[in-house]
Design an enzyme around this catalytic site. Structure first.
Site, PDB file in Angstrom:
ATOM      1  N   CYS A 111      64.263  97.710  50.517  1.00 18.05           N
ATOM      2  CA  CYS A 111      65.138  96.813  49.739  1.00 18.05           C
ATOM      3  C   CYS A 111      66.479  96.589  50.426  1.00 18.05           C
ATOM      4  CB  CYS A 111      65.351  97.380  48.345  1.00 18.05           C
ATOM      5  SG  CYS A 111      63.816  97.771  47.509  1.00 18.05           S
ATOM      6  N   HIS A 247      71.729  94.868  45.260  1.00 17.28           N
ATOM      7  CA  HIS A 247      70.267  94.873  45.104  1.00 17.28           C
ATOM      8  C   HIS A 247      69.917  95.101  43.634  1.00 17.28           C
ATOM      9  CE1 HIS A 247      66.118  95.754  45.335  1.00 17.28           C
ATOM     10  NE2 HIS A 247      66.250  97.060  45.234  1.00 17.28           N
ATOM     11  N   ASN A 277      62.381  93.919  40.453  1.00 22.51           N
ATOM     12  CA  ASN A 277      62.851  94.354  41.774  1.00 22.51           C
ATOM     13  C   ASN A 277      62.016  93.643  42.837  1.00 22.51           C
ATOM     14  OD1 ASN A 277      63.338  95.683  44.166  1.00 22.51           O
ATOM     15  ND2 ASN A 277      63.306  97.730  43.280  1.00 22.51           N
TER      16      ASN A 277
HETATM   17  N1  COA Z   1      56.709 102.843  29.860  1.00 23.32           N
HETATM   18  C1  COA Z   1      56.843 103.841  28.989  1.00 23.32           C
HETATM   19  N2  COA Z   1      57.127 105.098  29.346  1.00 23.32           N
HETATM   20  C2  COA Z   1      57.292 105.333  30.658  1.00 23.32           C
HETATM   21  C3  COA Z   1      57.172 104.337  31.642  1.00 23.32           C
HETATM   22  C4  COA Z   1      56.854 103.039  31.187  1.00 23.32           C
HETATM   23  N3  COA Z   1      56.717 102.012  32.018  1.00 23.32           N
HETATM   24  N4  COA Z   1      57.387 104.871  32.845  1.00 23.32           N
HETATM   25  C5  COA Z   1      57.640 106.174  32.646  1.00 23.32           C
HETATM   26  N5  COA Z   1      57.584 106.470  31.331  1.00 23.32           N
HETATM   27  C6  COA Z   1      57.794 107.735  30.658  1.00 23.32           C
HETATM   28  C7  COA Z   1      57.582 108.913  31.580  1.00 23.32           C
HETATM   29  O1  COA Z   1      56.226 109.255  31.632  1.00 23.32           O
HETATM   30  C8  COA Z   1      58.418 109.960  30.891  1.00 23.32           C
HETATM   31  O2  COA Z   1      57.690 110.487  29.812  1.00 23.32           O
HETATM   32  P1  COA Z   1      57.823 112.049  29.431  1.00 23.32           P
HETATM   33  O3  COA Z   1      59.262 112.252  29.084  1.00 23.32           O
HETATM   34  O4  COA Z   1      56.884 112.157  28.276  1.00 23.32           O
HETATM   35  O5  COA Z   1      57.402 112.778  30.655  1.00 23.32           O
HETATM   36  C9  COA Z   1      59.594 109.165  30.316  1.00 23.32           C
HETATM   37  O6  COA Z   1      59.166 107.799  30.280  1.00 23.32           O
HETATM   38  C10 COA Z   1      60.856 109.245  31.129  1.00 23.32           C
HETATM   39  O7  COA Z   1      60.537 109.032  32.501  1.00 23.32           O
HETATM   40  P2  COA Z   1      61.631 109.080  33.617  1.00 23.32           P
HETATM   41  O8  COA Z   1      60.976 108.929  34.943  1.00 23.32           O
HETATM   42  O9  COA Z   1      62.516 110.275  33.392  1.00 23.32           O
HETATM   43  O10 COA Z   1      62.483 107.783  33.248  1.00 23.32           O
HETATM   44  P3  COA Z   1      63.810 107.288  33.889  1.00 23.32           P
HETATM   45  O11 COA Z   1      64.839 107.128  32.856  1.00 23.32           O
HETATM   46  O12 COA Z   1      64.156 108.074  35.139  1.00 23.32           O
HETATM   47  O13 COA Z   1      63.424 105.812  34.347  1.00 23.32           O
HETATM   48  C11 COA Z   1      62.875 104.589  36.332  1.00 23.32           C
HETATM   49  C12 COA Z   1      62.404 105.609  35.319  1.00 23.32           C
HETATM   50  C13 COA Z   1      61.770 104.398  37.356  1.00 23.32           C
HETATM   51  C14 COA Z   1      63.132 103.292  35.610  1.00 23.32           C
HETATM   52  C15 COA Z   1      64.172 105.088  37.003  1.00 23.32           C
HETATM   53  O14 COA Z   1      64.012 106.414  37.452  1.00 23.32           O
HETATM   54  C16 COA Z   1      64.599 104.236  38.132  1.00 23.32           C
HETATM   55  O15 COA Z   1      64.920 103.079  37.965  1.00 23.32           O
HETATM   56  N6  COA Z   1      64.647 104.803  39.365  1.00 23.32           N
HETATM   57  C17 COA Z   1      65.045 104.069  40.519  1.00 23.32           C
HETATM   58  C18 COA Z   1      63.884 103.235  40.936  1.00 23.32           C
HETATM   59  C19 COA Z   1      64.249 102.225  41.955  1.00 23.32           C
HETATM   60  O16 COA Z   1      65.296 101.645  41.877  1.00 23.32           O
HETATM   61  N7  COA Z   1      63.354 102.017  42.893  1.00 23.32           N
HETATM   62  C20 COA Z   1      63.452 101.040  43.863  1.00 23.32           C
HETATM   63  C21 COA Z   1      64.493 101.369  44.837  1.00 23.32           C
HETATM   64  S1  COA Z   1      64.758 100.014  45.835  1.00 23.32           S
END
Ligand code: COA
Length: 320
Positions: A111, A247, A277
């Protein structure tokens, strides 16, 4: 010698997919996706390709810049999802638009790709080896997505953004960029393993895997530090910046960066709600969006920043 942006364009697939539509095939909801990420819909390729969308965005950017394809002497595509291993997407675009005098190649920096190719183009301008560059960020991430994995399939989309740059020594640009390959597996998609008459490997084509929390922590720490470093190099402060073009991965990352910089969130335009994204396409599509809305104007001083697979990052302070 530096450059100025003289034309921009973008292209997305015809099909827009809402969070509710994704909730029909994985266990998720519009509420979870929009609250955790800021994303409400994304464009998904059906017929469209990385090179095809790139060429379309490029034509719009060249039209706006009033530059003919023959005038382009440098053509770079930032992508992790070229349609072929080779030839490069850049060479496909070169043929499609008739940029017969351009050197053409791809850059894979996740990205951060568009920021990386801006810095590469800046080097060509400073060396006097290019006068007009066509830079493109383009992705069809949907073909690498595991559509059964709710932790990733809700995040990514497809699209392309392009900008025509012209050498201009009245403008200034300062970068702060880096990479940390030791943390690279936090966001990966494997290629084919070795497979030949001497080694047999059973494999299936891989999909995107991500440790979302690791990437989140990396972004909220590294991006503000890179922006501060670029500001210092440019000899300006946060208050001197008209817009922060970041980004578009997650609205919470952008809010955190704004807070850490003590900058008003209103200066951080957001488009991820409509695009998701789109990796290397994210920053150029955002630039084009802001140009079209009249928000990004000549003589503004802006920050652009990217972060992602590699892990890679880059921030730039530049005059528009
Ligand atoms: N729908 C519903 N629940 C979901 C889900 C979805 N699409 N994806 C994950 N969950 C659940 C998980 O299983 C977890 O459940 P649990 O608590 O029972 O284990 C819960 O939601 C929380 O998951 P978590 O990973 O802690 O959520 P988060 O707040 O960290 O958000 C992202 C997840 C991916 C949105 C976040 O970590 C993020 O944006 N990270 C950066 C990603 C990024 O920018 N990537 C590209 C870089 S260029």
């Amino acid at each position: 010698m530096s450059f100025r942006i003289i034309g921009t364009g973008s292209c997305v697939p015809a099909k827009s997919v809402s969070n509710d539509e994704i909730a029909q095939f994985v266990d998720t909801s519009d509420e979870w996706i929009s609250q955790r990420t800021g994303i409400r819909s994304r464009y998904i390729a059906i017929e469209e390709t990385t090179a095809g969308m790139s060429a379309d965005a490029a034509r719009k950017a060249m039209d706006e810049a009033k530059v003919s394809p023959e005038e382009i002497d440098l053509l770079i595509v930032a992508t992790v999802s070229a349609d072929r291993f080779y030839p490069s997407a850049a060479c496909e675009v070169q043929a499609a638009i008739g940029a017969v005098n351009a050197m053409a190649f791809d850059v894979n920096a996740g990205c951060t790709g568009f920021l990386y190719i801006m810095q590469i183009a800046d080097g060509f301008f400073r060396a006097g080896t290019a006068k007009k560059a066509l830079l493109i960020g383009a992705e069809t991430l949907s073909k690498m997505t595991d559509w059964n994995d709710r932790t990733t399939c809700v995040l990514f989309g497809d699209g392309a953004g392009a900008a025509v740059l012209e050498a201009d020594d009245s403008r200034r640009i300062c970068f702060s960029a880096g990479a940390d390959g030791s943390r690279g597996l936090a966001l990966e998609c494997k290629n084919r393993p070795v497979n030949n008459p001497f080694v047999k490997n059973e494999y299936e084509l891989d999909h995107t895997h991500m440790d979302g929390q690791a990437v989140f922590k990396f972004a909220v720490k590294t991006v503000p530090a890179a922006i501060e470093d670029a500001l210092e190099k440019a000899g300006v402060t946060v208050d001197d910046i008209d817009l922060f073009l970041l980004h578009q991965a997650n609205i919470r990352i952008i809010e955190s960066v704004a807070k850490r910089l003590n900058a008003p969130i209103e200066k951080f335009p957001i488009i991820m709600q409509d695009y998701g994204n789109i990796s290397a396409a994210s920053v150029p599509v955002l630039i084009d969006d802001q140009m079209r809305k009249g928000m990004l104007k000549k003589d503004m001083k802006v920050v652009m920043a990217g972060f992602g697979a590699g892990l890679t990052w880059s921030a730039a302070v530049l005059d528009i």
